[in-house]
Enzyme design. Sequence first.
Site, mmCIF file in Angstrom:
data_model
loop_
_atom_site.group_PDB
_atom_site.id
_atom_site.type_symbol
_atom_site.label_atom_id
_atom_site.label_comp_id
_atom_site.label_asym_id
_atom_site.label_seq_id
_atom_site.Cartn_x
_atom_site.Cartn_y
_atom_site.Cartn_z
ATOM 1 N N HIS A 114 -12.812 -0.500 -8.233
ATOM 2 C CA HIS A 114 -13.727 0.403 -8.467
ATOM 3 C C HIS A 114 -13.488 1.958 -8.096
ATOM 4 O O HIS A 114 -14.272 2.782 -8.490
ATOM 5 C CB HIS A 114 -14.914 -0.002 -7.382
ATOM 6 C CG HIS A 114 -14.679 0.159 -5.749
ATOM 7 N ND1 HIS A 114 -14.409 -0.871 -5.193
ATOM 8 C CD2 HIS A 114 -14.341 1.150 -5.105
ATOM 9 C CE1 HIS A 114 -14.201 -0.523 -4.051
ATOM 10 N NE2 HIS A 114 -14.028 0.796 -3.742
ATOM 11 N N ASP A 122 1.001 -1.149 0.189
ATOM 12 C CA ASP A 122 -0.172 -0.120 -0.207
ATOM 13 C C ASP A 122 1.026 1.316 0.007
ATOM 14 O O ASP A 122 2.171 0.941 -0.127
ATOM 15 C CB ASP A 122 -1.081 -0.079 1.093
ATOM 16 C CG ASP A 122 -2.215 0.591 0.748
ATOM 17 O OD1 ASP A 122 -2.168 1.882 0.547
ATOM 18 O OD2 ASP A 122 -3.272 -0.102 0.937
#
Length: 360
Positions: A328, A282
């Site tokens: 998304h 991340d």
Amino acid sequence: MASPSTTTRLTELTTIIATETKKVEDYFAQHNLPNLSFAADGPADFPVPGSNGEIQASRRTVINATQELHDLMVGPRETVRWLAWSYNDNLSLQAVYQFNIAKAVPIGGEASYTEISKAVGVDEINVRRLVRHAMTNRIFRESRDGYVAHTAVSRILVDDPRMSDWVGLCSSDFFPSAAHTVSAMIKFPMSQEPSQTGFNLGFNVEVPMFVEIGKDPARAKRFGGGMTSLTGGEGYEVEYLVDGYPWAELGEATVVDVGGSHGFVCVALGRKFPSLRFVVQDLPTTVADGPSEIPPELSNRIEFQAHDFFTEQPIKDADVYFFRWIFHNWSDKYSVKILQSLIPALKPGARIVINDNVLP
Ligand SMILES: C[S@@+](CC[C@H](N)C(=O)[O-])C[C@H]1O[C@@H](n2cnc3c(N)ncnc32)[C@H](O)[C@@H]1O
């Protein structure tokens, strides 16, 4: 002309509600479960596990039927009016979060508006207005004139720091972004750029949302906490992922959780599949908080790595590159880039596993 069937539908709905509610109540009585209530000491969650399909189906039917009955009774014109006004719900919730009002009310006791005002440093008139508005959503109750006590809802904001993060993320980061999304569509028609969004106009910044949030450790931590809370929420439970893919068939395998936040998915997978090893990737500020979230028994199988998924994937021999709730957030143009940056790392047989939601 309006169809006369509405009357029939109303009766149908009340029958459904009565029948299915009775099934739930009978189950509660048979299993000595607490009654549902918004009292501060009431159950914070529906006290029947999600795995109980029958009672959960009754519950879901009651939720849908009461909602439909409510909407029919309100009627189309007033439905639009209230929908348009519903931003006020976000507004009072944002104020409760921002000024830490939940912590200014003692659990099991009460606080006057004057005391809350002093504790949170906001004038009493606005405290009274905002807290009373929050009460319309069962956040706090007025225990007597001028005094505030907790309900089971407001209490969660004290007891559940991750839910508090979720509330902060939605009310303070997403709500201003949503308010500017249509303006961004007008200003940047058909844009696929992550720096031309409601977030950019809402916060007057030029970098994408994740970059901006990542600059501020507290904001990044809140994002990670909010995601953890959402994942624990009903319907999003990580068990669907754990049980819904043949992880055991991978054998001794390395899974790279790309955009894996604080690694909670790997914790759930690691508990059930002891032959899997994990690398959680991340942005730097997010991975910095990751190791402290990993239980000690899994720390030798879950490692963290700062990695920007738009750059070449540094782990070349992994068996699975896993993306949960990543695509998304990105337009097609950038989703393609994320996938392309994996190509140099893919060994024969490597898999890309995507877990995401799709609006039907
Ligand atoms: C919607 S969250 C999903 C987190 C997690 N996978 C889950 O299932 O909850 C998206 C994640 O992508 C991360 N992210 C955003 N941009 C990134 C980038 N360029 N490189 C790596 N991670 C990124 C965010 O920090 C965030 O943790």
